[in-house]
Design an enzyme around this catalytic site. Structure first.
Site, PDB file in Angstrom:
ATOM      1  N   ASP A   8       0.854  -1.183   0.000  1.00 17.26           N
ATOM      2  CA  ASP A   8       0.000   0.000   0.000  1.00 17.26           C
ATOM      3  C   ASP A   8       0.888   1.229   0.000  1.00 17.26           C
ATOM      4  O   ASP A   8       1.807   1.348   0.825  1.00 17.26           O
ATOM      5  CB  ASP A   8      -0.896   0.015   1.244  1.00 17.26           C
ATOM      6  CG  ASP A   8      -1.996  -1.041   1.184  1.00 17.26           C
ATOM      7  OD1 ASP A   8      -2.081  -1.756   0.159  1.00 17.26           O
ATOM      8  OD2 ASP A   8      -2.763  -1.152   2.159  1.00 17.26           O
ATOM      9  N   ASP A 129     -15.224  -4.047  -0.654  1.00 18.86           N
ATOM     10  CA  ASP A 129     -14.822  -3.791   0.728  1.00 18.86           C
ATOM     11  C   ASP A 129     -16.090  -3.610   1.550  1.00 18.86           C
ATOM     12  O   ASP A 129     -16.882  -2.695   1.279  1.00 18.86           O
ATOM     13  CB  ASP A 129     -13.954  -2.535   0.814  1.00 18.86           C
ATOM     14  CG  ASP A 129     -12.759  -2.608  -0.121  1.00 18.86           C
ATOM     15  OD1 ASP A 129     -12.201  -3.710  -0.278  1.00 18.86           O
ATOM     16  OD2 ASP A 129     -12.396  -1.566  -0.704  1.00 18.86           O
TER      17      ASP A 129
END
Length: 236
Positions: A8, A129
């Protein structure tokens, strides 16, 4: 099962979040390219890269770093984070990404997803998500009224091949992933599910290998709770 080490990126740094909260950020390195090469050297066959600036702000500032990752490694790289138009899809594919991940736009502009899947096929994956079972958007800051499991079935019917499903409540907490959820998702025929969020032990990976297509490993790798070489023994 395929194992995807996660990278990330926030403002050029390699970071991890807790439950997707940008204010709960830990920096694990100033060079995401070096991190990518590390995971590749340890045997990784795939990488999962997310532009967090893109996810939260809608305009990524880490394109150059992601390009350098794609050029530096010899393994496929999937890229997500703020990809909400065809120009961004084309950009990342041209930079060397093997697959791009659509997130927020899959909820806010579903016809766009249908069009992109028709045009790009399996180079398109969708990140679902979920917070309390409902799909979250805009870097997990907002929650829709769409149930995550139902949305996965709709995506499958549209022609989406791969869904990366994250239970936000488990992400980054090192308290285990939602195994029951992935068992349920595995019943959706014709859809490859990649488990993401909270995987913190080899035991979980051993269970997941019989349920899902892939697993993303994040904080557990960075903290040393899971050894990548050991995890890869469960992969194909």
């Amino acid at each position: 099962m395929k194992i995807f080490p996660a990278i990330d990126i926030e403002d050029g740094h390699c970071v991890r979040l807790k439950q997707g909260k940008i204010q709960d950020l830990t920096v694990y390195g100033d060079d995401p390219v070096k991190m990518a090469l590390k995971w590749e050297s340890l045997g990784a066959k795939y990488l999962h890269v997310v532009d967090l600036d893109g996810a939260f702000k809608g305009n990524g500032v880490n394109t150059e770093v992601i390009h350098r990752i794609c050029q530096a490694v010899k393994i496929p790289v999937e890229v997500g984070g703020g990809i909400r138009n065809e120009a961004s899809i084309d950009k990342y594919l041209s930079l060397g990404a093997g697959r791009v991940i659509l997130g927020t736009v899959a909820v806010t502009n579903y016809p766009f997803v249908e069009e992109m899947v028709r045009k790009y096929g399996d180079k398109i994956a969708v990140g679902v998500d979920a917070k309390d079972g409902f799909v979250a958007t805009h870097g997990w800051l907002e929650t829709s009224e769409v149930r995550g499991v139902d949305f996965c079935r709709r995506l499958r019917d549209t022609g989406v091949k791969t869904v990366i499903y994250t239970d936000i409540s488990r992400d980054g907490k090192m308290q285990g992933t939602n195994l029951e959820l992935y068992k349920e998702l595995s019943q959706i025929e014709g859809l490859d599910i990649v488990a993401s969020g909270g995987i913190s032990s080899l035991k979980e990976i051993e269970i997941l290998k019989n349920e899902v297509y892939g697993a993303i490993l994040g904080k557990a790798l960075y903290l040393g709770a899971i050894d990548l070489k050991e995890a890869l023994k469960y992969s194909v």
